[in-house]
Design an enzyme around this catalytic site. Structure first.
Site, PDB file in Angstrom:
ATOM      1  N   SER A  44       0.824  -1.213   0.000  1.00 40.95           N
ATOM      2  CA  SER A  44       0.000   0.000   0.000  1.00 40.95           C
ATOM      3  C   SER A  44       0.855   1.260   0.000  1.00 40.95           C
ATOM      4  O   SER A  44       0.462   2.270  -0.566  1.00 40.95           O
ATOM      5  CB  SER A  44      -0.970  -0.010   1.184  1.00 40.95           C
ATOM      6  OG  SER A  44      -0.278  -0.128   2.408  1.00 40.95           O
ATOM      7  N   GLU A  45       2.034   1.215   0.636  1.00 43.15           N
ATOM      8  CA  GLU A  45       2.995   2.313   0.521  1.00 43.15           C
ATOM      9  C   GLU A  45       4.420   1.820   0.612  1.00 43.15           C
ATOM     10  O   GLU A  45       4.709   0.798   1.258  1.00 43.15           O
ATOM     11  CB  GLU A  45       2.792   3.378   1.607  1.00 43.15           C
ATOM     12  CG  GLU A  45       1.749   4.427   1.302  1.00 43.15           C
ATOM     13  CD  GLU A  45       0.429   4.152   1.976  1.00 43.15           C
ATOM     14  OE1 GLU A  45      -0.526   4.907   1.736  1.00 43.15           O
ATOM     15  OE2 GLU A  45       0.358   3.161   2.723  1.00 43.15           O
ATOM     16  N   THR A  46       5.302   2.561  -0.040  1.00 39.74           N
ATOM     17  CA  THR A  46       6.743   2.417   0.116  1.00 39.74           C
ATOM     18  C   THR A  46       7.298   3.776   0.503  1.00 39.74           C
ATOM     19  O   THR A  46       6.922   4.805  -0.066  1.00 39.74           O
ATOM     20  CB  THR A  46       7.401   1.925  -1.188  1.00 39.74           C
ATOM     21  OG1 THR A  46       6.922   0.606  -1.477  1.00 39.74           O
ATOM     22  CG2 THR A  46       8.912   1.882  -1.063  1.00 39.74           C
TER      23      THR A  46
END
Length: 273
Positions: A44-46
């Site tokens: 969902s995020e990096t």
């Protein structure tokens, strides 16, 4: 070539929590390269650390777009740094503002949010229709609000655990609804007890149906509870169980500071989840 680390945040089990990509050496990457890495990682995020110093600049990308702040990727990045340089305080410069994070000897991270705010949610007919909820599904003791602590979230509370468990929404319509209102997630909530909540966070803006642990929304929810007059200093949020990735998030409200503190563990993932 940037090295991508993988951590599960808000858990002590690599099979639980919310996976985050972490790039500690992103100073030479442009926007397109960071976006491409985030899309390839698929979480969902990096998070991308783009500089050194006492205040470290960090940027966050979902598989689809950059976001101003991400709590679980912040926790993951702080723990990744602490594993390499030792526990202590790190200050991240995010697009939402400076976010201090303290990591203790047990590699448990506590972030301090930017200054939060809470505002009216407005008319709810469209979003309830998109979620396939009715007004009767809402908990009148926890009224809808938009809450911010680095990103904007619509808080909707339901009266039953079953309603929370039965998440079935129109992805494209919710995406359009959220983009039109600058929302990062919906914070869907059921209160188990005065200080224990179960939450789910649809995240079509990031290209995923649901986030298994959302630190930014947890901070915003803390601000929301304070706005309602809740005085309990510590709140526990359970998230991700319905996805098979249980997460545990602790929210702390201090009487002498309007900002919200969010705590959790993070552990390396040895293979892509």
């Amino acid at each position: 070539m940037a090295t991508v680390l993988r951590y599960a945040a808000f858990t002590s089990d690599p099979a639980g929590g919310n996976p985050a990509g972490v790039v500690l050496d992103a100073g030479g990457l442009d926007d397109a390269a960071m976006q491409a890495i985030a899309a390839e990682v698929g979480y969902s995020e990096t998070a991308f650390l783009t500089g050194e110093g006492d205040v470290r600049p960090v940027r966050y990308f979902s598989p689809k777009a950059e976001v101003p702040f991400c709590g679980h990727a912040t926790v993951a990045t702080a723990v990744a740094l602490a594993e390499r340089t030792g526990p202590g305080e790190i200050v991240f410069a995010t697009q939402a503002g400076e976010v201090p994070v303290t990591v203790d000897d047990n590699l448990r991270a506590t972030l301090t949010s930017v200054e939060p705010y809470v505002e009216p949610a407005g008319e709810l007919g469209d979003v309830l229709d998109i979620l396939r909820w009715s007004p009767d599904d809402l908990d009148p003791a926890l009224p809808p609000r938009i809450a911010y602590a680095g990103a904007r979230h619509l808080v909707l509370s339901t009266a039953t655990r079953q309603r929370l468990a039965d998440l079935d929404y129109d992805f494209d319509r919710l995406l359009a609804y959220m983009l039109d209102r600058d929302l990062t997630t919906l914070q869907l909530v059921w209160r188990e007890s005065p200080a224990v909540f179960h939450v789910r966070d649809p995240f079509p803006v990031g290209g995923v149906v649901e986030d298994p642990a959302t630190g930014a929304a947890a901070a915003a929810f803390g601000a929301y509870l304070r706005e309602l007059g809740e005085s309990r200093p510590t709140i526990t949020l359970h998230q991700g169980a319905d996805l098979g990735r249980p997460s545990l998030i602790t929210v702390e409200l201090r009487p002498d500071d309007n900002r919200v503190r969010v705590s959790g563990n993070a552990v390396p993932i040895t293979a892509p989840a």
